[in-house]
Design an enzyme around this catalytic site. Structure first.
Site, PDB file in Angstrom:
ATOM      1  N   LYS A 187       0.879  -1.171   0.000  1.00 56.37           N
ATOM      2  CA  LYS A 187       0.000   0.000   0.000  1.00 56.37           C
ATOM      3  C   LYS A 187       0.917   1.221   0.000  1.00 56.37           C
ATOM      4  CE  LYS A 187      -1.824   2.963   1.937  1.00 56.37           C
ATOM      5  NZ  LYS A 187      -1.727   4.398   1.524  1.00 56.37           N
ATOM      6  N   GLU A 198       9.233   1.233  11.189  1.00 62.59           N
ATOM      7  CA  GLU A 198      10.286   2.255  11.002  1.00 62.59           C
ATOM      8  C   GLU A 198       9.586   3.607  10.991  1.00 62.59           C
ATOM      9  OE1 GLU A 198      12.713   1.189   7.635  1.00 62.59           O
ATOM     10  OE2 GLU A 198      13.407  -0.631   8.608  1.00 62.59           O
ATOM     11  N   CYS A 223      13.741  10.548   7.038  1.00 60.62           N
ATOM     12  CA  CYS A 223      13.525  10.195   8.455  1.00 60.62           C
ATOM     13  C   CYS A 223      14.828  10.313   9.227  1.00 60.62           C
ATOM     14  CB  CYS A 223      13.008   8.780   8.555  1.00 60.62           C
ATOM     15  SG  CYS A 223      14.178   7.589   7.908  1.00 60.62           S
ATOM     16  N   GLU A 257       8.805  16.114  15.240  1.00 56.16           N
ATOM     17  CA  GLU A 257       9.380  15.955  13.908  1.00 56.16           C
ATOM     18  C   GLU A 257       8.677  16.902  12.944  1.00 56.16           C
ATOM     19  OE1 GLU A 257       8.283  12.485  11.494  1.00 56.16           O
ATOM     20  OE2 GLU A 257      10.440  12.130  11.298  1.00 56.16           O
TER      21      GLU A 257
END
Ligand SMILES: NC(=O)c1ccc[n+]([C@@H]2O[C@H](COP(=O)([O-])OP(=O)(O)OC[C@H]3O[C@@H](n4cnc5c(N)ncnc54)[C@H](O)[C@@H]3O)[C@@H](O)[C@H]2O)c1
Ligand SMILES: N/C(=C\C=C\C=O)C(=O)O
Length: 486
Positions: free
Chosen positions: A178, A254, A288, A390
């Site tokens: 996906k 992750e 990331c 973040e």
């Protein structure tokens, strides 16, 4: 206008409902594709195809036969390099120079890196004496886990999808992917490559859609999915982990990061400036592993900040095809709003904007794109959300520190634990500081240097598990012990 379909059981198909959503260009906001949105029935079809393929030709193949087919997939990606490059840059807006060095080559390497390695990894055997005076031998045997759901983010679409699909297929599993709703194209294109390379129908499937109450949720809640590997925001990882609990499906997560760069006075200044520049601004800060918190020893703080500001002022923003462009737009208008909200918050919290802090004027033709200025701040208090959350954009906060103890405490002052970089020429210090950082990965005098044999993953709220090298074996296979008395 592209028409992006699902790839189920070796065929490109529309949703049963025919429902679709628009994919807009992050460069100028134009619609560039209509993408089919999968409903629960479409997802169930894909999962059934993947389950059936386990029992078909794919399930009968030897490890070597699978490896040879996956090597062909890697080779075919390289042969169709320009198509993948065009598609990835259209979806993300990233510079072609960047995608041609990182995204597409790694899209292929993720197949070659795992195709053979996982088959060559020995498993354990133990011989034992038995109570009745005879003997027994214990054999560790690895079997595929089954149908793996692969849920991907939009920042490195092909790279991060094949980073999971490569080892999953190498271990004999089948997958339902996906991709992010923001970047659907290369996952679909890979379906065509799978057919070209003779990967049996149903081994690789792609369903498009969103997350909650859409394709992503339907996939994680499908009881025939045997395990879920996810890359994305920590909050999404929490939702997926809850879904995986029903039926006890294993997860590999992750997730997000709020990574630090620690620059000591004995660093190679040029390398440190260039390394922090790359780690904070490459891919328009949408990595990331990117740096959003920079700590510089006070004795060199002013010089470092001046040199970093100079280099940021030289960064060229523009569309993927523009020569010598360094930064593209953010991946979507939605993400642009998120990043700009932090730009506003930084000012509200008292930050001094060293450079950037707004939206660049790139001309009327690009006004509709998701553009932001590369930005450096100083002067924020640690309590600011700009330093805790973040942002995932081309921005970083730089602050001074005096000694190792102080900077280790500062760097660890976050709920995340993905990675860090340490810039020093004192190896003893590099080891001491690295070991003290609560992160999964530390780069010393480097950043995003990737050896695919190494363990990759985050600590704390940056993820669960490790993939890469043989570390994915525990996730992508079931290890069975067979005890034979003789
Ligand atoms: N640790 C890593 O290796 C790594 C790598 C790349 C990106 N990321 C993280 O990814 C984030 C940016 O990517 P993003 O915005 O696409 O993340 P996201 O979490 O918004 O979405 C990731 C994927 O999850 C799907 N999804 C969302 N909600 C879902 C749900 N409830 N159930 C099932 N699927 C769902 C989305 O449709 C998308 O495909 C950043 O936080 C970044 O740090 C982490
Ligand atoms: N997983 C990897 C990179 C992650 C990048 C995050 O944005 C890789 O290099 O394998």
């Amino acid at each position: 206008m592209k028409h992006i379909q699902h790839f189920i059981n070796g065929m490109f198909v529309d949703s049963i409902s025919q429902r679709s959503f628009s994919k807009l260009s992050p460069v100028d906001g134009r619609q560039i594709a209509a993408v089919q949105e999968a409903d629960e029935e479409d997802v169930a079809k894909a999962v059934s195809a993947a389950k059936a393929a386990l029992k078909g030709e794919w399930g009968q193949m030897t490890q070597r036969q699978r490896a040879e087919k996956l090597e062909k997939v890697a080779q075919r990606i390289i042969e169709r390099f320009d198509e993948f490059l065009e598609a990835e840059c259209a979806d993300t807006g990233k510079p072609k120079s960047l995608a041609s060095h990182i995204d597409i080559p790694r899209g292929a390497a993720n197949f070659t890196a795992f195709s053979h390695a996982l088959g060559n990894e020995p498993t354990e055997t133990f011989s034992m004496d038995t109570p009745d005076g005879s003997k027994a031998i214990n054999l560790g045997l690895r079997k595929p886990k089954g149908v793996i759901a692969v849920i991907c983010p939009w920042n490195l679409p092909l790279l991060l999808m094949t980073w999971k699909v490569g080892p999953a297929l190498a271990c004999g599993n089948t997958v339902v992917v996906k991709p992010s709703e923001v970047t659907p194209t290369t996952a679909a294109l890979l379906g065509d490559v799978m057919n070209e390379c003779g990967i049996p129908a149903g081994v690789y499937n792609v369903v498009h859609g969103f997350g909650a109450q859409s394709a992503g949720q339907y996939l994680t809640q499908n009881p025939d999915v045997d395990a879920i590997t996810f890359t994305g925001e920590t909050s999404t990882g929490e939702s997926i982990m809850q879904a995986a609990a029903l039926g006890l499906r294993n997860i590999s997560l992750e997730c997000g990061g709020k990574n630090s760069a620690i620059v000591f006075e004995d660093c190679d200044m040029h390398s440190a400036v260039e390394g922090v520049l790359r780690s904070a601004f490459e891919n328009t800060g949408q990595v990331c592993l990117g740096t959003e918190r920079v700590y510089v020893q006070s004795t060199i703080f002013e010089e470092f900040l001046h040199r970093l500001k100079e280099r940021v002022s030289e960064l060229k923003l523009g569309p993927p095809d523009m020569p010598n462009v360094n930064l593209g737009p953010l991946a979507s208008l939605e993400h642009q709003l998120k990043v700009l909200s932090y730009y506003d918050l930084a000012k509200k919290d008292g930050a001094q904007v060293v450079i950037g802090g707004g939206v660049p004027n790139l001309g009327a033709s690009l006004d509709g794109g998701a553009w932001v200025e590369p930005t450096i701040w100083v002067g924020l208090d640690r309590s600011s959300k700009v330093l805790q959350e973040e942002i995932f954009g081309p921005c970083c906060h730089v602050q001074p520190f005096d000694d190792e103890r102080e900077v280790i405490a500062l760097a660890n002052d976050t709920n995340y634990g993905l990675c860090a970089s340490v810039w020093t020429q004192n190896i003893q210090r590099a080891m001491t500081v690295s070991h003290s950082l609560d992160v999964g990965i530390v780069w010393v005098n480097s950043w995003f240097l990737r050896d695919l044999r190494t363990a990759f993953g985050g600590a704390k709220q940056s993820g669960i598990g490790r993939e890469g090298g043989v570390h994915g074996l525990e996730f992508y296979t079931e290890l069975q012990n067979v005890c034979i008395k003789y």
